[in-house]
Design an enzyme around this catalytic site. Structure first.
Site, PDB file in Angstrom:
ATOM      1  N   SER A  28      20.959  -9.124 -22.972  1.00 29.79           N
ATOM      2  CA  SER A  28      21.562  -7.940 -22.655  1.00 29.79           C
ATOM      3  C   SER A  28      22.630  -7.797 -23.692  1.00 29.79           C
ATOM      4  O   SER A  28      22.725  -6.517 -24.182  1.00 29.79           O
ATOM      5  CB  SER A  28      22.485  -8.004 -21.613  1.00 29.79           C
ATOM      6  OG  SER A  28      21.599  -8.216 -20.173  1.00 29.79           O
ATOM      7  N   HIS A  44      14.665  -5.174 -25.378  1.00 30.91           N
ATOM      8  CA  HIS A  44      15.350  -5.445 -24.291  1.00 30.91           C
ATOM      9  C   HIS A  44      14.779  -4.428 -23.298  1.00 30.91           C
ATOM     10  O   HIS A  44      14.718  -3.299 -23.376  1.00 30.91           O
ATOM     11  CB  HIS A  44      16.848  -4.730 -24.540  1.00 30.91           C
ATOM     12  CG  HIS A  44      17.791  -4.519 -23.388  1.00 30.91           C
ATOM     13  ND1 HIS A  44      18.042  -3.170 -23.128  1.00 30.91           N
ATOM     14  CD2 HIS A  44      17.831  -5.429 -22.653  1.00 30.91           C
ATOM     15  CE1 HIS A  44      19.036  -3.509 -22.043  1.00 30.91           C
ATOM     16  NE2 HIS A  44      18.835  -4.725 -21.720  1.00 30.91           N
ATOM     17  N   GLU A  53      14.245  -0.696 -25.422  1.00 28.59           N
ATOM     18  CA  GLU A  53      14.953  -0.851 -26.630  1.00 28.59           C
ATOM     19  C   GLU A  53      14.634  -1.876 -27.452  1.00 28.59           C
ATOM     20  O   GLU A  53      14.609  -3.157 -27.067  1.00 28.59           O
ATOM     21  CB  GLU A  53      16.387  -1.126 -26.150  1.00 28.59           C
ATOM     22  CG  GLU A  53      17.449  -0.558 -27.095  1.00 28.59           C
ATOM     23  CD  GLU A  53      18.929  -0.892 -26.626  1.00 28.59           C
ATOM     24  OE1 GLU A  53      19.361  -1.660 -25.346  1.00 28.59           O
ATOM     25  OE2 GLU A  53      19.872  -0.341 -27.158  1.00 28.59           O
ATOM     26  N   ASN A  97      23.513  -1.803 -23.407  1.00 27.97           N
ATOM     27  CA  ASN A  97      24.558  -2.415 -22.591  1.00 27.97           C
ATOM     28  C   ASN A  97      26.043  -2.405 -23.071  1.00 27.97           C
ATOM     29  O   ASN A  97      26.947  -2.565 -22.368  1.00 27.97           O
ATOM     30  CB  ASN A  97      24.157  -4.021 -22.624  1.00 27.97           C
ATOM     31  CG  ASN A  97      22.903  -4.036 -21.512  1.00 27.97           C
ATOM     32  OD1 ASN A  97      22.916  -3.816 -20.651  1.00 27.97           O
ATOM     33  ND2 ASN A  97      21.879  -4.718 -22.259  1.00 27.97           N
TER      34      ASN A  97
HETATM   35  P1  NAD Z   1      18.253 -14.745 -13.964  1.00 31.64           P
HETATM   36  O1  NAD Z   1      19.435 -15.352 -13.663  1.00 31.64           O
HETATM   37  O2  NAD Z   1      17.475 -13.829 -12.900  1.00 31.64           O
HETATM   38  O3  NAD Z   1      17.039 -15.669 -14.566  1.00 31.64           O
HETATM   39  C1  NAD Z   1      17.193 -16.476 -15.520  1.00 31.64           C
HETATM   40  C2  NAD Z   1      16.093 -17.592 -15.454  1.00 31.64           C
HETATM   41  O4  NAD Z   1      16.136 -18.526 -16.716  1.00 31.64           O
HETATM   42  C3  NAD Z   1      16.367 -18.521 -14.200  1.00 31.64           C
HETATM   43  O5  NAD Z   1      15.162 -18.701 -13.510  1.00 31.64           O
HETATM   44  C4  NAD Z   1      16.540 -19.899 -14.860  1.00 31.64           C
HETATM   45  O6  NAD Z   1      15.919 -20.963 -14.068  1.00 31.64           O
HETATM   46  C5  NAD Z   1      16.022 -19.744 -16.227  1.00 31.64           C
HETATM   47  N1  NAD Z   1      16.253 -20.721 -17.184  1.00 31.64           N
HETATM   48  C6  NAD Z   1      17.478 -21.046 -17.641  1.00 31.64           C
HETATM   49  N2  NAD Z   1      17.722 -21.877 -18.615  1.00 31.64           N
HETATM   50  C7  NAD Z   1      16.472 -22.176 -19.003  1.00 31.64           C
HETATM   51  C8  NAD Z   1      15.655 -22.717 -20.166  1.00 31.64           C
HETATM   52  N3  NAD Z   1      16.273 -23.418 -21.034  1.00 31.64           N
HETATM   53  N4  NAD Z   1      14.301 -22.693 -19.965  1.00 31.64           N
HETATM   54  C9  NAD Z   1      13.560 -22.074 -19.176  1.00 31.64           C
HETATM   55  N5  NAD Z   1      14.094 -21.054 -18.327  1.00 31.64           N
HETATM   56  C10 NAD Z   1      15.659 -21.242 -17.987  1.00 31.64           C
HETATM   57  O7  NAD Z   1      18.479 -13.759 -15.096  1.00 31.64           O
HETATM   58  P2  NAD Z   1      17.907 -12.305 -15.358  1.00 31.64           P
HETATM   59  O8  NAD Z   1      18.341 -11.107 -14.813  1.00 31.64           O
HETATM   60  O9  NAD Z   1      16.055 -12.466 -15.476  1.00 31.64           O
HETATM   61  O10 NAD Z   1      18.204 -12.172 -17.298  1.00 31.64           O
HETATM   62  C11 NAD Z   1      17.521 -12.908 -18.200  1.00 31.64           C
HETATM   63  C12 NAD Z   1      17.701 -12.423 -19.426  1.00 31.64           C
HETATM   64  O11 NAD Z   1      17.448 -10.912 -19.620  1.00 31.64           O
HETATM   65  C13 NAD Z   1      19.203 -12.382 -19.729  1.00 31.64           C
HETATM   66  O12 NAD Z   1      19.560 -12.628 -21.156  1.00 31.64           O
HETATM   67  C14 NAD Z   1      19.853 -10.980 -19.185  1.00 31.64           C
HETATM   68  O13 NAD Z   1      20.980 -10.510 -20.085  1.00 31.64           O
HETATM   69  C15 NAD Z   1      18.557 -10.171 -19.985  1.00 31.64           C
HETATM   70  N6  NAD Z   1      18.504  -8.863 -19.247  1.00 31.64           N
HETATM   71  C16 NAD Z   1      18.748  -8.807 -17.940  1.00 31.64           C
HETATM   72  C17 NAD Z   1      18.567  -7.397 -17.238  1.00 31.64           C
HETATM   73  C18 NAD Z   1      18.736  -7.339 -15.476  1.00 31.64           C
HETATM   74  O14 NAD Z   1      18.711  -6.137 -15.326  1.00 31.64           O
HETATM   75  N7  NAD Z   1      18.681  -8.476 -14.864  1.00 31.64           N
HETATM   76  C19 NAD Z   1      17.938  -6.467 -18.050  1.00 31.64           C
HETATM   77  C20 NAD Z   1      17.598  -6.917 -19.196  1.00 31.64           C
HETATM   78  C21 NAD Z   1      17.958  -7.942 -19.997  1.00 31.64           C
END
Ligand code: NAD
Length: 291
Positions: free
Chosen positions: A120, A141, A153, A191
């Site tokens: 993000s 993104h 993005e 973001n």
């Molecule tokens: P989330 O918390 O739902 O999932 C993160 C996952 O990563 C978890 O399942 C966790 O077990 C896993 N994880 C943590 N450390 C790890 C490692 N070292 N190796 C492998 N797996 C690992 O988070 P999310 O919402 O899916 O977000 C993930 C990324 O995408 C973040 O950087 C977030 O900022 C970005 N993002 C999120 C959104 C959204 O709407 N949620 C949108 C765009 C981008």
């Protein structure tokens, strides 16, 4: 490993969506997560997500569920991603966790894999600098829910080569998405803007100016947005919103990104939004989950 393998790291909110979208567009996907429970439940959860998305999109309704899920294999071991054409990283929005993972990927992916960072707010240039081929690293993104959103993005880091930008644009197009290429700065375009309005919307609720429904209705009925800021925050996950605000605050050293205490309190209480069943709205009743 075939010529069109995508390694997807992180099987949370975004990783599952990215895996589904890649598999539906013909890629073999290796989905990697460090949490055994997340990995074990991923197929069942992806099947449930697909069922929801099918009702919302005629295009997704055409995806052959079993075939799509059949293209996704799972592993807890990042080394299994060696040889993938693209790696899309979607682990937790924690700069230190990402740094550790990339130091591990440095040993694994050599100089051939292209790496798409789905963060993000964390700067792409800093992540790229941890890898042996920083010109092959780019921000992609994806927006939530990935199968239903037309744009992605694409963030050009300081080292990203023109060839990698072109490859990312082609990769996005192969997933049916329109790439929007921007330059690297914490939070990029999306973001840096959206976290300001989601945070301020939480302050409005905290200050008793309006209830979540009213805040969101002003955006939907007044501005014609598809979703209000608090519905969006619930969809993203309030824990991820809080973490992203922390990154923005830290990077810009600007108080405009200070996190609303109500958001932190809700995370402390386990009210993470849709993924926990409760956030600004309650998703345990069918009326609420249809919002
Ligand atoms: P989330 O918390 O739902 O999932 C993160 C996952 O990563 C978890 O399942 C966790 O077990 C896993 N994880 C943590 N450390 C790890 C490692 N070292 N190796 C492998 N797996 C690992 O988070 P999310 O919402 O899916 O977000 C993930 C990324 O995408 C973040 O950087 C977030 O900022 C970005 N993002 C999120 C959104 C959204 O709407 N949620 C949108 C765009 C981008």
């Amino acid at each position: 490993m075939s010529m069109s393998t995508v390694g997807v790291i992180g099987a949370g909110v975004m990783g599952k969506d990215v895996a589904l979208t890649c598999a539906a567009n013909g890629y073999d996907v290796i989905l990697c997560d460090s949490d055994a429970d997340v990995l074990a439940s991923a197929p069942q959860r992806m099947r449930r997500l697909l069922r929801q998305y099918r009702m919302m999109s005629p295009a997704v309704a055409e995806w052959p569920t079993d075939e799509v899920l059949g293209r996704v294999s799972r592993t807890a071991e990042p080394a299994d991603l060696a040889g993938a054409d693209w790696i899309v990283e979607n682990i937790v929005e924690d700069p230190e966790a990402k740094r550790k993972l990339y130091l591990r990927l440095r040993e694994i992916c050599g100089e051939t894999a292209r790496i798409a960072v789905n963060t993000s707010c964390v700067p792409i240039t800093r992540i790229a600098s941890l890898l042996p081929a920083p010109h092959q690293v780019i921000g992609m993104h994806f927006m939530n829910p990935v199968p239903l959103i037309d744009g992605v993005e694409v963030i050009r880091g300081e080292h990203t080569s023109d060839a990698t930008v072109k490859a990312a644009e082609e990769f996005a197009a192969s997933l049916g998405k329109r790439p929007i290429v921007v330059n690297d700065m914490p939070g990029f375009v999306s973001n840096r803007l959206s976290h300001l309005f989601m945070n301020e919307a939480a302050f409005l609720v905290q200050d008793g100016v309006a209830a979540p429904e009213q805040v969101d209705d002003v955006f939907k009925l007044g501005y014609g947005h598809r979703m209000g800021p608090l519905e969006t925050a619930d969809l993203i996950g309030l824990d991820t919103v809080v973490k992203s605000l922390a990154v923005l605050h830290d990077e810009f050293q600007d108080p405009k990104f200070r996190c609303c205490p109500l958001l932190k309190k809700m995370v402390d209480a386990g009210f993470l939004g849709r993924k926990s069943g409760r956030g600004f709205y309650d998703y345990t009743t069918s009326a609420a989950s249809a919002r």
